[in-house]
Write an enzyme that holds these catalytic residues in place. Sequence first.
Site, PDB file in Angstrom:
ATOM      1  N   ASN A   8       0.855  -1.192   0.000  1.00 36.57           N
ATOM      2  CA  ASN A   8       0.000   0.000   0.000  1.00 36.57           C
ATOM      3  C   ASN A   8       0.891   1.243   0.000  1.00 36.57           C
ATOM      4  O   ASN A   8       1.500   1.561   1.011  1.00 36.57           O
ATOM      5  CB  ASN A   8      -0.899  -0.045   1.250  1.00 36.57           C
ATOM      6  CG  ASN A   8      -1.763   1.195   1.391  1.00 36.57           C
ATOM      7  OD1 ASN A   8      -1.815   2.036   0.490  1.00 36.57           O
ATOM      8  ND2 ASN A   8      -2.458   1.291   2.525  1.00 36.57           N
ATOM      9  N   LYS A  10       0.005   4.247  -0.220  1.00 40.14           N
ATOM     10  CA  LYS A  10      -0.686   5.397   0.391  1.00 40.14           C
ATOM     11  C   LYS A  10      -0.516   6.636  -0.500  1.00 40.14           C
ATOM     12  O   LYS A  10      -0.470   6.510  -1.726  1.00 40.14           O
ATOM     13  CB  LYS A  10      -0.201   5.603   1.823  1.00 40.14           C
ATOM     14  CG  LYS A  10      -0.369   4.321   2.660  1.00 40.14           C
ATOM     15  CD  LYS A  10      -0.213   4.508   4.139  1.00 40.14           C
ATOM     16  CE  LYS A  10      -0.391   3.170   4.841  1.00 40.14           C
ATOM     17  NZ  LYS A  10      -0.294   3.252   6.308  1.00 40.14           N
ATOM     18  N   HIS A  94      -9.652   0.572   5.103  1.00 43.85           N
ATOM     19  CA  HIS A  94      -8.350   0.796   5.737  1.00 43.85           C
ATOM     20  C   HIS A  94      -8.562   1.706   6.949  1.00 43.85           C
ATOM     21  O   HIS A  94      -9.399   2.609   6.918  1.00 43.85           O
ATOM     22  CB  HIS A  94      -7.382   1.445   4.738  1.00 43.85           C
ATOM     23  CG  HIS A  94      -5.982   1.490   5.277  1.00 43.85           C
ATOM     24  ND1 HIS A  94      -5.579   2.444   6.182  1.00 43.85           N
ATOM     25  CD2 HIS A  94      -4.921   0.677   5.080  1.00 43.85           C
ATOM     26  CE1 HIS A  94      -4.315   2.213   6.508  1.00 43.85           C
ATOM     27  NE2 HIS A  94      -3.886   1.145   5.854  1.00 43.85           N
ATOM     28  N   GLU A  96      -7.061   4.166   8.040  1.00 43.86           N
ATOM     29  CA  GLU A  96      -6.962   5.607   7.772  1.00 43.86           C
ATOM     30  C   GLU A  96      -8.257   6.134   7.151  1.00 43.86           C
ATOM     31  O   GLU A  96      -8.644   7.278   7.380  1.00 43.86           O
ATOM     32  CB  GLU A  96      -5.737   5.876   6.889  1.00 43.86           C
ATOM     33  CG  GLU A  96      -4.450   5.751   7.694  1.00 43.86           C
ATOM     34  CD  GLU A  96      -3.250   5.248   6.926  1.00 43.86           C
ATOM     35  OE1 GLU A  96      -3.228   5.341   5.683  1.00 43.86           O
ATOM     36  OE2 GLU A  96      -2.308   4.739   7.577  1.00 43.86           O
ATOM     37  N   GLU A 166      -4.983  -5.322  10.637  1.00 45.28           N
ATOM     38  CA  GLU A 166      -4.001  -4.255  10.839  1.00 45.28           C
ATOM     39  C   GLU A 166      -4.314  -3.537  12.151  1.00 45.28           C
ATOM     40  O   GLU A 166      -5.149  -2.610  12.168  1.00 45.28           O
ATOM     41  CB  GLU A 166      -4.072  -3.240   9.688  1.00 45.28           C
ATOM     42  CG  GLU A 166      -3.668  -3.799   8.338  1.00 45.28           C
ATOM     43  CD  GLU A 166      -3.187  -2.695   7.407  1.00 45.28           C
ATOM     44  OE1 GLU A 166      -2.016  -2.732   7.017  1.00 45.28           O
ATOM     45  OE2 GLU A 166      -3.963  -1.778   7.091  1.00 45.28           O
ATOM     46  N   GLY A 172       2.449   2.253  10.970  1.00 47.48           N
ATOM     47  CA  GLY A 172       3.345   3.413  10.866  1.00 47.48           C
ATOM     48  C   GLY A 172       4.056   3.773  12.159  1.00 47.48           C
ATOM     49  O   GLY A 172       4.600   4.864  12.286  1.00 47.48           O
ATOM     50  N   SER A 207       3.629  -2.054  10.392  1.00 49.41           N
ATOM     51  CA  SER A 207       5.083  -2.021  10.612  1.00 49.41           C
ATOM     52  C   SER A 207       5.782  -3.312  10.181  1.00 49.41           C
ATOM     53  O   SER A 207       6.763  -3.736  10.799  1.00 49.41           O
ATOM     54  CB  SER A 207       5.398  -1.700  12.079  1.00 49.41           C
ATOM     55  OG  SER A 207       4.950  -0.398  12.391  1.00 49.41           O
TER      56      SER A 207
END
Length: 245
Positions: A8, A10, A94, A96, A166, A172, A207
């Site tokens: 991904n 992003k 996702h 986010e 996730e 991140g 990560s």
Amino acid sequence: MKPLLAGNWKMHGLSGSAKVLARRLAELDLTSMDIDVVVFPPNVHARIVFDEIAKSDLGLGAQNMSEHASGAFTGEISGEMLREVGCDYVLVGHSERRSLFSESSDLVAEKFRSAQSSRMTPILCVGESLEQRQQGMTSKVIDEQIDAVLNLVGPSDLCRGVIAYEPLWAIGTGKVASPMQAQKVHAEIRAKLGGEGSGTRLLYGGSLTSKNAAGLFAEPDIDGGLVGGASLDGEEFIKIARLLA
Ligand code: 13P
């Protein structure tokens, strides 16, 4: 089942770097590795990436899509549009999207259904926050996220998709889930899917790097990875792919 590695990207990079990265990944001999590798560039780079990987076995995906087929939805992109530029996969829900763009589990479920109507494989992303984990709510949160899709499309269509676990606290942050922590959640998801879910690919994301991937991939219910930051470095992403092969 065939393992799957998803990268991904992003909202990173311009067309030049997307092209270079795609070209490097297209050199991978996936037939000998017997895994699926799919990249998820920003939509505006999809065609450039597609042209680079067209002759390879690498797959193309999108990071998000509209739940609608077409219409007056300014700024949105439909499943058919993504299909047309060569996308076979799409991420839905996702974290986010859920947290920064207020996507509810019901909306994510609509997107999952719409992706399948457009003949794409949705990758349903689920995961708990650190606070939810500390309160012992991990299973409840993931149940609710999966139930929304299950209730809308039913077990067979859910199991035709991919599910990516996730944990938000691992995205991140450099704080990867331990193989045991991830396996526990993956086993719960597998059990929830029932008999039809034995062939459903369950990915771990958060990560993930070449330093920690081997332990996670060794777990019985971890069938691949969804990589963020480390997927922007071609050599690093290839290293992760080799650990999955
Ligand atoms: P990182 O690998 O950068 O933690 O991101 C994970 C992720 O969100 C992939 O979708």
